[in-house]
Design a protein around this motif. Structure first.
Motif, mmCIF file in Angstrom:
data_model
loop_
_atom_site.group_PDB
_atom_site.id
_atom_site.type_symbol
_atom_site.label_atom_id
_atom_site.label_comp_id
_atom_site.label_asym_id
_atom_site.label_seq_id
_atom_site.Cartn_x
_atom_site.Cartn_y
_atom_site.Cartn_z
ATOM 1 N N UNK A 64 8.014 51.415 24.430
ATOM 2 C CA UNK A 64 8.340 52.183 23.228
ATOM 3 C C UNK A 64 8.617 53.636 23.612
ATOM 4 N N UNK A 65 9.880 54.092 23.546
ATOM 5 C CA UNK A 65 10.182 55.479 23.946
ATOM 6 C C UNK A 65 9.449 56.518 23.092
ATOM 7 N N UNK A 66 9.282 56.250 21.791
ATOM 8 C CA UNK A 66 8.591 57.208 20.930
ATOM 9 C C UNK A 66 7.113 57.311 21.307
ATOM 10 N N UNK A 67 6.487 56.168 21.575
ATOM 11 C CA UNK A 67 5.088 56.188 21.992
ATOM 12 C C UNK A 67 4.938 56.867 23.350
ATOM 13 N N UNK A 68 5.899 56.628 24.237
ATOM 14 C CA UNK A 68 5.876 57.279 25.543
ATOM 15 C C UNK A 68 5.961 58.788 25.393
ATOM 16 N N UNK A 69 6.874 59.250 24.551
ATOM 17 C CA UNK A 69 7.043 60.697 24.373
ATOM 18 C C UNK A 69 5.792 61.327 23.786
ATOM 19 N N UNK A 70 5.218 60.667 22.783
ATOM 20 C CA UNK A 70 4.005 61.209 22.173
ATOM 21 C C UNK A 70 2.860 61.268 23.188
ATOM 22 N N UNK A 71 2.763 60.260 24.026
ATOM 23 C CA UNK A 71 1.706 60.235 25.035
ATOM 24 C C UNK A 71 1.926 61.334 26.071
ATOM 25 N N UNK A 72 3.171 61.493 26.529
ATOM 26 C CA UNK A 72 3.452 62.532 27.522
ATOM 27 C C UNK A 72 3.238 63.921 26.939
ATOM 28 N N UNK A 73 3.566 64.093 25.677
ATOM 29 C CA UNK A 73 3.308 65.382 25.043
ATOM 30 C C UNK A 73 1.822 65.732 25.102
ATOM 31 N N UNK A 74 0.973 64.716 25.078
ATOM 32 C CA UNK A 74 -0.473 64.944 25.079
ATOM 33 C C UNK A 74 -1.058 65.108 26.477
ATOM 34 N N UNK A 75 -0.464 64.423 27.495
ATOM 35 C CA UNK A 75 -1.135 64.405 28.808
ATOM 36 C C UNK A 75 -0.354 65.116 29.917
ATOM 37 N N UNK A 76 0.928 65.390 29.712
ATOM 38 C CA UNK A 76 1.738 65.969 30.786
ATOM 39 C C UNK A 76 1.726 67.489 30.742
ATOM 40 N N UNK A 77 1.658 68.094 31.925
ATOM 41 C CA UNK A 77 1.701 69.546 32.042
ATOM 42 C C UNK A 77 2.547 69.891 33.265
#
Length: 388
Positions: free
Chosen positions: A121-134
């Motif tokens: 799911x690209x939307x779920x992936x984006x939301x997850x990366x927004x939370x954990x990626x720096x």
């Protein structure tokens, strides 16, 4: 049970999940390998098979590999995945996807799927990366582990294409290399574009249960000529071309497909259009047979896609999820070799401690999906039954 019988007719039981069929043509090409002694990783059928697969996918180059897992491993390494990197992939996939990441020394990082495609799911992936990626030192890292986020591996589950436009945008934003796991999707297209052509490279499989089989086999496809040349070298023990000397210039792998397997693949590829047409006939029969059932439906290809329907999938309504195993037991008792989804990767013992996003859809899919027999010859057999 009546709906399955309506789709499959009075075929002799048991009916396996997905079986290959061979003809005199396969026998002819395999015997040619034996008669000429060209049975190992050099030979005319390897090159021919690569050319046929490249043409079928719409890729410029294809490199034949001994199996799909080896192809995934090599593809990840060739794309720059290194030890201790994290590679994002769906939890709903065959274990080879996660294993290939591990073989590369990297860490699987599981993300959720979507009912729209059954894949990542690209939307779920984006939301997850927004939370954990720096962003650190010009690279995106998982702030919870400190590891680099290097690649994403979408899997076209059962031949149904992932939303690659949306995924491509997320991958570009986070500098993720896309390595398509197209192992189940030979012949599938999204908006007219073949699966395996959306990322820099992709991998196909030709295991005995796939659309086309070489017994065991895989393929790396890419439009990048230099990348294909390196892939061929890297999977051939990195041996430099020479009339007699054995000189190697990097640590590499002996992963090339034998000619005798490629011969099978050439004969199978000659029938690819007919195989795909038969698969669609069978899918339509399943869709019609289950259309009016109140408790389940057959999964239909995503909007804009033309799926190969590798494995037809029965989706139980949520209130009937508890009946999945009882239904599987009844189907097997009736000689119909249906199966559930693969156990989600994050529930396997060796991957339970890997990083992951929320996986509510993946866990829901796991309780509600059943794969039904999907061999292409089933459509022909049913049509023959109806005519007689």
């Amino acid at each position: 049970m009546d709906a399955v019988d309506a789709a499959l007719g009075s075929m002799q039981r048991p009916i396996e999940l997905h079986e290959p069929r061979f003809s005199d043509r396969e026998r002819e090409l395999v015997l040619d390998c034996i008669d000429t002694n060209w049975v190992s990783s050099a030979g005319k059928y390897v090159t021919r098979f690569e050319e046929m697969v490249a043409a079928a996918t719409g890729s410029r180059h294809a490199v034949a590999i001994v199996n799909g897992t080896a192809a995934l491993h090599a593809a990840l390494v060739l794309e720059g995945v290194e030890a201790n990197d994290e590679v994002l992939l769906p939890s709903i996939t065959f274990v080879a996807t996660a294993n290939a990441v591990s073989h590369a020394g990297a860490v699987p990082h599981f993300v959720d799927s979507t009912w729209d495609t059954l894949g990542l799911d690209p939307q779920a992936l984006e939301a997850h990366l927004d939370a954990v990626a720096v962003r650190r030192n010009s690279a995106w890292v998982n702030k919870r582990t400190g590891r680099r986020l290097r690649a994403v591996v979408p899997v076209h589950i059962f031949g149904h294409p992932v939303d690659m436009t949306a995924l491509g945008a997320v991958a570009a934003r986070y500098d993720l290399v896309i390595v398509e796991d197209a192992t189940e999707s030979l012949g599938s297209t999204l908006n007219g574009k073949g699966c395996g052509t959306f990322g820099h490279s992709a991998v196909l499989s030709f295991n005995g249960n796939k659309i086309v089989t070489t017994g065991g086999g895989g393929m790396i496809v890419t439009d990048d000529e230099a990348h294909a040349r390196h892939a061929r070298h890297f999977t051939s023990t990195a041996k430099k071309t020479h009339a007699w000397a054995f000189e190697h210039d990097e640590v590499a792998y002996n992963y090339r497909l034998p000619n005798i397997n490629a011969a099978l693949g050439c004969a199978q590829m000659e029938r690819l259009d007919g195989i795909l047409a038969a698969k669609r006939v069978l899918a339509e029969r399943y869709l019609a047979a289950f259309r009016d059932l109140p408790w389940a439906r057959i999964y239909r290809e995503p909007k804009g896609a033309e799926s190969n329907y590798w494995l037809n999938t029965l989706v139980l309504d949520r209130e009937y999820a508890s009946e999945r195993d009882r239904l599987l037991e009844a189907l097997h008792g009736h000689g119909i070799r249906a199966r559930p989804l693969w156990v989600p990767m994050h529930l396997l013992p060796m991957y339970r401690d890997c990083p992951r996003a929320a996986l509510s859809v993946a866990e829901d899919m796991n309780t509600r999906c059943i794969n039904l027999p999907s061999s292409p010859f089933l459509a022909e057999a049913v049509q023959g039954t109806k005519k007689s």
